[in-house]
Design an enzyme around this catalytic site. Structure first.
Site, PDB file in Angstrom:
ATOM      1  CD  GLU A 162      39.423 -46.177  80.149  1.00 50.57           C
ATOM      2  OE1 GLU A 162      38.821 -46.532  79.611  1.00 50.57           O
ATOM      3  OE2 GLU A 162      40.456 -45.487  80.228  1.00 50.57           O
TER       4      GLU A 162
ATOM      5  CD  GLU B 185      34.022 -42.677  76.809  1.00 55.36           C
ATOM      6  OE1 GLU B 185      34.931 -43.660  77.594  1.00 55.36           O
ATOM      7  OE2 GLU B 185      34.195 -42.678  76.077  1.00 55.36           O
TER       8      GLU B 185
END
Length: 608
Positions: A79, A75
């Site tokens: 964010e 991943e």
């Protein structure tokens, strides 16, 4: 005994791994996720977006291999945690659910305007970009393990981890993140036309005029740790934007029928700082008739740049008798504005800090040091994110206050302290208690928007379990001293902080000034000097004093415990040639006398 707490993102990832579920699970909040059908191995991924800017939630742009657990976890994240107005989080998660989190300070609020974010993913590095400028890069062995094809995704959701995401309050709903476009370029080293060293080739761009069902899916799943379900209706296309919505289950979609609710109000002297759940319209926010404070007339109202905070001037405010206020007729910024009819709000009555303020970060109250705590509307100081670690009984070199250096907060993002506007001397206290070689931990420190240290390696600067102090002088203009740390390698940390107010001018003082009725620290004699110099001072009461000297970069070059002095005048002699037996280089240095309650600062010039 050495204790290191669990990494909060590891807990999040582990929860997701253990309890991933398909379909709705009747959670009270509904979020959204938009993801590609295809998976990609390496490339340059970019988005132009505006985040949702609400505490307790996040908006994202990331890649993820959803074939896990049949293949190892891969991943790469961008964010935007809604609790921050000046920070972007980056994180590649490698096999074994190992996180490599870094927080990038930015000089803008990601929720107030569109910016371009992206990352380049290659076999040897992952680099993150903001507005087409590379701001951070990770290399090393862990990058090579990011070798599984991943889908490109965007989502909004409320994590069940307040230390990471902030305290949840559903009064902030509905909330929306806006995505203008997304681009993908494949990794084609040696033959590309785009990106770093022209190693990428553009493949497609989606301007989000509509849902391209050949390329994208809308998700319908959730996981343990996500307090919402993803639903199709909360991924909306309007006016050339993809809008991801976070709502209550009873009001899904891109709709706002909720008036702007006040969350809290703090009484600060003759002012009140009022925070709304969403951005409010300026004309109504600055109308003084919309605020009623018993026995204290409001004479001015100013909407601050975050568009959610209003600063009220109330000259007659008496916090000992005034406990509440009334807010009314405030409009939000929705297309057809919603209007708050009336709301009674209890006033937070703070207890301001006294200076010098000392904080034992990660630990309890200790001597004159205040205990560490989380930041909140009612707090005068506190940390945002991070885990407390304590190294019991270890020896800390180079300090008379070893206990402060035994406790720390690692993986910290920001430390905030409410202070009156003015100039301050800030000393950060740090020690490397875990790593025993260089290049194992490096981090950047930004104070009040200025970089104090771009790449601090504590072991390199001071050694193992040795006190290290870094000082600086800052001007605070918004009532909050902000310290932002960014991990470059492993997790950043702080052990303690001292803050001395030096911004009030006194006749005969230097440009930093000395507060009246405080310590008087006079110019040293001789100045300039070669060898030693006398430093005269006076104190208004008995106190235990420490003498410190810092260079122009804020690095401590001398510290002496002077002992207890009685009220009145005294002096100390400082010999620059005696520090570690090696003469200091010529230059300008800052020196100050620090006591339990007050401090003062001056400059001296040393000439070899």
């Amino acid at each position: 005994m050495i204790t290191r707490s669990f990494d909060k993102t590891s807990l999040l990832v582990l929860s997701a791994m253990l309890l991933l579920s398909q379909g709705a699970s009747a959670k009270p909040y509904k979020g959204a996720e938009y993801r590609t059908k295809a998976s990609y191995l390496y490339g340059k991924f970019e988005v132009r977006m505006k985040s949702n800017g609400r505490e307790g939630m996040l908006a994202s742009f990331f890649t993820y291999n959803d074939s896990f657990p049949s293949t190892p976890w891969n991943e790469i994240d961008i964010e935007m945690m809604g609790r921050y107005t000046d920070d972007i989080q980056f994180n590649p998660i490698t096999p074994g659910q190992v996180n490599h989190v870094s927080h990038q300070f930015v000089n803008f609020n990601p929720a107030l305007d569109y910016h371009v974010y992206g990352f380049e993913w290659t076999p040897t590095y992952v680099a993150w970009f903001i507005d087409s400028v590379e701001v951070y890069r990770q290399t090393g062995a862990h990058i090579a393990t990011l070798n599984i094809s991943q889908k490109l995704m965007m989502n909004v959701w409320p994590p069940a981890y307040p230390n990471w995401a902030g305290v949840w309050n559903d009064a902030v709903l509905p909330a929306f993140a806006y995505y203008d476009w997304v681009k993908y370029a494949s990794y084609t080293p040696g033959s590309g036309t785009y990106g770093t060293n022209s190693n990428f080739t553009p493949q497609w761009i989606d301007n989000f005029d509509s849902w391209d069902q050949a390329r994208w899916d809308k998700a319908t799943h959730t996981w343990n740790g996500n307090n919402s379900d993803f639903v199709h209706a909360n991924a909306v296309f309007q006016n050339g934007k993809l809008i991801l919505c976070l709502t209550k289950e009873t009001a899904i979609g891109y709709v706002d029928n909720v008036p702007p609710l006040p969350l809290w109000a703090r009484a600060e002297g003759n002012t009140i700082r009022l925070m709304f759940a969403e951005e409010v319209e300026q004309l109504s926010a600055e109308a003084i008739a919309n605020y009623l404070v018993p026995d204290a007339g409001v004479t001015n109202a100013r909407l601050l740049p975050d568009l959610k905070t209003v600063l009220l001037t109330a000259p007659g405010l008496d916090t000992t008798t005034t406990a509440a206020m009334i807010v009314q007729n405030i409009r939000d910024r929705w297309t057809t504005p919603n209007t708050l009819s009336q709301r009674v709000l209890q006033l937070i009555r703070p207890t301001p800090l006294t200076f010098p303020a000392k904080i034992n970060i990660g630990g309890p109250a200790y001597q004159s040091y205040l205990p560490d705590q989380a930041w909140s509307p009612a707090a005068e100081y506190g940390r945002m994110d991070g885990q407390a670690n304590y190294y019991s009984g270890v020896t800390i070199n180079g300090t008379t206050e070893p206990e402060v250096y035994r406790s720390e907060v690692s993986d910290l993002v920001e430390y905030k302290v409410r202070v009156p506007n003015g100039r301050y001397a800030v000393v950060l206290m740090m020690a490397e208690n875990f790593f025993t070689t260089v290049n194992q931990r490096k981090f950047r420190i930004v104070i009040e928007g200025s970089v104090l240290d771009s790449s601090l390696d504590l072991y390199f600067r001071a050694g193992f379990r040795t006190a290290y102090q870094r000082a600086t002088f800052v001007d605070v203009t918004d009532g909050v001293l902000d310290i932002h740390v960014q991990g470059l390698i492993d997790k950043p940390l702080l052990n303690g902080i001292t803050i001395t107010r030096i911004g009030l001018d006194v006749k005969g003082s230097n440009e930093f000034g000395v507060p009246p009725d405080s310590y008087k620290l006079y110019t040293n004699y001789p100045n300039p000097f070669n060898g030693g110099t006398n430093i005269r001072f006076s104190i208004p009461q008995e106190d235990r004093l420490t003498f410190k000297v810092f260079d122009m970069l804020g690095r401590k070059v001398s510290e002496q415990a002077l002992g207890v002095f009685q009220k009145g005048e005294a002096h100390v002699f400082w010999n620059a040639n005696s520090e570690s037996g090696v003469p200091l280089p010529s230059g300008v240095y800052y020196y100050w006398i620090e006591g339990r309650q007050l401090s003062a600062v001056q400059k001296l010039t040393y000439l070899k």
